[in-house]
Design an enzyme around this catalytic site. Structure first.
Site, short mmCIF file in Angstrom:
data_model
loop_
_atom_site.label_atom_id
_atom_site.label_comp_id
_atom_site.label_asym_id
_atom_site.label_seq_id
_atom_site.Cartn_x
_atom_site.Cartn_y
_atom_site.Cartn_z
N GLU A 170 11.00 15.34 15.03
CA GLU A 170 11.26 15.23 13.59
C GLU A 170 10.44 16.30 12.88
O GLU A 170 9.22 16.32 12.99
CB GLU A 170 10.84 13.84 13.12
CG GLU A 170 11.18 13.58 11.69
CD GLU A 170 10.91 12.12 11.28
OE1 GLU A 170 9.83 11.59 11.61
OE2 GLU A 170 11.77 11.54 10.61
N GLY A 225 3.87 3.50 13.64
CA GLY A 225 4.69 2.31 13.87
C GLY A 225 4.41 1.67 15.22
O GLY A 225 4.27 0.45 15.34
N LYS A 261 0.84 -1.20 0.00
CA LYS A 261 0.00 0.00 0.00
C LYS A 261 0.87 1.25 0.00
O LYS A 261 1.56 1.53 0.97
CB LYS A 261 -0.91 0.05 1.23
CG LYS A 261 -1.95 1.15 1.08
CD LYS A 261 -2.61 1.55 2.38
CE LYS A 261 -1.82 2.56 3.15
NZ LYS A 261 -1.65 3.86 2.46
N THR A 293 6.71 7.30 13.61
CA THR A 293 6.90 6.52 14.83
C THR A 293 5.55 6.25 15.49
O THR A 293 5.30 5.16 16.00
CB THR A 293 7.86 7.26 15.78
OG1 THR A 293 9.14 7.33 15.13
CG2 THR A 293 8.02 6.55 17.11
N GLU A 294 4.67 7.25 15.41
CA GLU A 294 3.35 7.11 16.05
C GLU A 294 2.58 5.92 15.46
O GLU A 294 2.08 5.06 16.19
CB GLU A 294 2.60 8.42 15.81
CG GLU A 294 1.27 8.50 16.48
CD GLU A 294 0.41 9.60 15.85
OE1 GLU A 294 0.97 10.51 15.20
OE2 GLU A 294 -0.81 9.50 15.98
N GLU A 339 10.54 0.84 10.05
CA GLU A 339 11.54 1.87 9.78
C GLU A 339 10.83 3.19 9.99
O GLU A 339 9.95 3.56 9.22
CB GLU A 339 12.06 1.71 8.35
CG GLU A 339 13.41 2.35 8.15
CD GLU A 339 13.29 3.72 7.55
OE1 GLU A 339 13.19 4.70 8.34
OE2 GLU A 339 13.26 3.83 6.33
N CYS A 348 13.85 10.41 6.33
CA CYS A 348 13.88 9.94 7.72
C CYS A 348 15.29 10.00 8.31
O CYS A 348 15.45 10.17 9.50
CB CYS A 348 13.32 8.54 7.82
SG CYS A 348 13.97 7.45 6.55
P1 NAI Z 1 2.11 7.99 8.47
O1 NAI Z 1 2.94 7.13 9.33
O2 NAI Z 1 0.71 8.29 8.88
O3 NAI Z 1 2.01 7.36 7.00
C1 NAI Z 1 2.86 6.37 6.47
C2 NAI Z 1 2.06 5.27 5.82
O4 NAI Z 1 1.29 4.58 6.80
C3 NAI Z 1 1.04 5.74 4.78
O5 NAI Z 1 0.97 4.79 3.73
C4 NAI Z 1 -0.26 5.74 5.57
O6 NAI Z 1 -1.40 5.59 4.75
C5 NAI Z 1 -0.08 4.53 6.45
N1 NAI Z 1 -0.87 4.52 7.69
C6 NAI Z 1 -1.37 5.57 8.38
N2 NAI Z 1 -2.02 5.13 9.48
C7 NAI Z 1 -1.95 3.78 9.49
C8 NAI Z 1 -2.41 2.76 10.37
N3 NAI Z 1 -3.08 3.06 11.49
N4 NAI Z 1 -2.12 1.47 10.08
C9 NAI Z 1 -1.42 1.17 8.97
N5 NAI Z 1 -0.97 2.08 8.11
C10 NAI Z 1 -1.21 3.38 8.35
O7 NAI Z 1 2.91 9.34 8.23
P2 NAI Z 1 2.33 10.80 7.82
O8 NAI Z 1 1.11 11.12 8.61
O9 NAI Z 1 2.22 10.83 6.35
O10 NAI Z 1 3.52 11.75 8.29
C11 NAI Z 1 3.60 12.20 9.64
C12 NAI Z 1 5.03 12.33 10.09
O11 NAI Z 1 5.67 11.06 10.08
C13 NAI Z 1 5.91 13.19 9.20
O12 NAI Z 1 5.79 14.53 9.51
C14 NAI Z 1 7.28 12.64 9.48
O13 NAI Z 1 7.79 13.25 10.64
C15 NAI Z 1 7.02 11.17 9.75
N6 NAI Z 1 7.31 10.32 8.58
C16 NAI Z 1 8.42 9.53 8.59
C17 NAI Z 1 8.73 8.77 7.48
C18 NAI Z 1 9.94 7.93 7.42
O14 NAI Z 1 10.44 7.68 6.33
N7 NAI Z 1 10.42 7.40 8.51
C19 NAI Z 1 7.90 8.80 6.28
C20 NAI Z 1 6.71 9.61 6.39
C21 NAI Z 1 6.46 10.35 7.51
#
Ligand code: NAI
Ligand code: MG
Length: 507
Positions: free
Chosen positions: A416, A268, A211, A265-266, A285, A319
């Site tokens: 972050e 995750g 996804k 992280t939230e 990750e 990240c």
């Molecule tokens: P997110 O963690 O919500 O989104 C990442 C992926 O997880 C997306 O595909 C989303 O649809 C999916 N997702 C969201 N909620 C989920 C759930 N409950 N169960 C399973 N999958 C779920 O990240 P978001 O809201 O786009 O960004 C927020 C913050 O996270 C950013 O400001 C940044 O600090 C951090 N981030 C870190 C990343 C990294 O590469 N480590 C990548 C993206 C965001």
């Protein structure tokens, strides 16, 4: 720093030199490049994309679609399906069937041929993938063209090489696939993260439901088309679109054997909690707050370029971004002056222009988050400097920015930001540098800049970070494992270590 920071009428902070000092060099206005726009007239996006399940695209059972926009001009590019729990179930069933019928029975050398085919097809279509990546996510074309797409192909090539050599990867232990892998990826490197996830899973004999993120689904859908053309057995790779709810349905599906997640992280933590006790394998990750440590004996010009690359690359949507600069106190003023002069030369604007260094922020939500943290930095008393560039009126933009005088306890030193914003702190001894660098809940990456090789090794041994770069930053290779310590997650991607996340070992 003794220079004052003032706000221009446009609200963009600009440096004003004190009366006794030489004026800041204004490289940004010394010359201008003619625009060099990448041509897009040949790109034919469909107005609507369905879900790629069982080897073909089809409409979602949910009957729902949502728009994906170009963050540089807010134009809608296309609509994509919103998969509901029934759609997720279809995708997992297709992956299970493909696992049992084809993929787990196929010899490694045969699986390798499919991976090589995907890699070569990606190279052939590299230009289109780069353009769509840039339109959907806002990153500069020179990055999607020179980094994202070639690296995605490199991951397929690299893992194709492992598919028939798994018996040699784990020192005599036999590796068996896990089954169906559910993979959830973020919006910062959409195609590259898809490659990081899909290639090792397939090489090890697993099938996949992937996804992509809701703001950047298009290159994953183009990859689905490419996989269809490569004639992979139906259901080996399934690509479904949707937001958090779709992701959660995939995580909680009873017939998934492994979840691989890259994102916040939230989320995750939430995934880890919901998988506890299920026996499903998990790799995470997550975020980072990397320290880029510059000693006074470092080659300063290279260090400046490394810092720039470390934090302004991909608008800081990285990240492992070097978002905390720890500089030895005696070098602070010189380095900050050079940084300020250097970011004034950066070209912020149309991501499709080949001259652009810093593109658009990925979404309104992310822009709001960056603004909130930058405001917090100002309120907490740090000194802000933003490059004095004109930002387009449409779309989501943030000028390259850094803060000096940052306290370790302030939010901009701890959280972050995931944007083009650097926090500068100082240290006096290697021990202090180390203590400050490790003073974070994250531990994904770090950088060390010094003339002394011994100092790099001393620091690298003690830094609690999955990757430590020495006199460079943000360098990647498919053979090099990548992953975090502490709240940056666990498990490795890439290299022999990355294969371990997709196999069960006998013996
Ligand atoms: P997110 O963690 O919500 O989104 C990442 C992926 O997880 C997306 O595909 C989303 O649809 C999916 N997702 C969201 N909620 C989920 C759930 N409950 N169960 C399973 N999958 C779920 O990240 P978001 O809201 O786009 O960004 C927020 C913050 O996270 C950013 O400001 C940044 O600090 C951090 N981030 C870190 C990343 C990294 O590469 N480590 C990548 C993206 C965001
Ligand atoms: Mg988009």
């Amino acid at each position: 720093m003794s220079r004052e920071i003032t706000k221009s009428p446009k609200g963009i902070a600009a440096a004003s030199a004190g009366a006794s000092q030489a004026p800041a060099l204004d490289f940004g206005r010394a010359w201008d490049y003619a625009p060099a726009l990448e041509g897009v007239s040949h790109i034919k996006l469909q107005p609507r994309y369905g879900l790629f399940i069982g080897g073909a695209f089809r409409a979602p059972r949910s009957d729902k679609y949502f728009a994906t926009v170009n963050p540089s001009n807010e134009q809608v590019l296309s609509e994509v399906a919103e998969a509901n729990a029934a759609d997720v179930d279809d995708a997992v069933r297709a992956a299970r069937l493909a696992y049992e019928k084809y993929w787990s029975k196929m010899r490694g050398a045969e699986r390798a041929k499919y991976l090589f085919r995907i890699a070569r097809a990606l190279q052939e279509k590299a230009r289109d993938f780069a353009i769509v990546e840039t339109m959907d996510g806002g990153k500069p074309i020179k990055e999607s063209r020179d980094f994202d797409v070639p690296m995605a192909a490199a991951h397929f090539f690299y893992h194709a090489g492992w598919a028939d050599k798994l018996d040699y990867a784990f020192q005599g232990r036999r590796a068996r696939p896990l089954g169906v892998a559910g993979q959830i990826i973020p919006w910062n490197f959409p195609l590259l993260m898809a490659a990081w996830k899909i290639a090792p899973a397939l090489a090890c004999g697993n099938t996949v439901v992937l996804k992509p993120a809701e703001t950047t689904p298009l290159t994953a859908l183009l990859l689905a088309q490419l996989i269809e053309e490569a004639e992979l057995p139906p259901g080996v790779v399934n690509i479904i679109t949707g937001a958090g709810e779709t992701g959660a349905a995939l995580v909680n599906h009873a017939d998934v054997n492994k979840i691989a997640f890259t994102g916040s992280t939230e989320v995750g933590k939430r995934i880890q909690a919901s998988l506890a006790g299920t026996g499903k394998r998990l790799t995470l990750e997550l975020g980072g707050k990397a320290a880029n440590v510059v000693f006074a004996d470092a080659p300063m010009d290279q260090a400046v370029e490394g810092i720039i690359n470390g934090i302004y690359f991909n608008q800081g949507h990285v990240c492992c971004a070097g978002s905390r600069l720890l500089v030895e106190e005696s070098a602070h003023d010189t380095l900050v002056r050079r940084l300020r002069d250097r970011i004034a030369t950066m070209r912020v604007g149309d991501p499709l222009d080949k001259n652009t260094d810093v593109g658009a922020i990925n979404s309104k939500m992310q822009l709001d988050r960056i603004r909130e943290l930058v405001d917090a930095g100002e309120r907490e008393g740090a000194t802000r400097y933003s490059a004095p560039c004109a930002l387009p009126s449409k779309g989501y933009w943030f000028a390259p920015t850094f803060f000096t005088g940052v306290a370790q306890s302030s939010r901009i030193a701890r959280e972050e930001i995931f944007g083009p914003v650097l926090s500068v702190l100082t240290f006096r001894t290697p021990d202090e540098a180390l203590e400050k660098a490790n003073n974070t809940m994250y531990g994904l990456s770090a950088g060390v800049w010094t003339d002394k090789g011994a100092k790099i090794f001393w620091m690298a041994e003690r830094l609690k970070a999955g990757v430590v770069w020495g006199n460079t930053f943000n360098k990647f290779d498919p053979s090099s494992p990548f992953g975090g310590y502490k709240e940056s997650g666990f498990g490795r991607e890439g290299g022999r270590q990355g294969l371990a996340a997709y196999v069960e070992l006998d013996g």
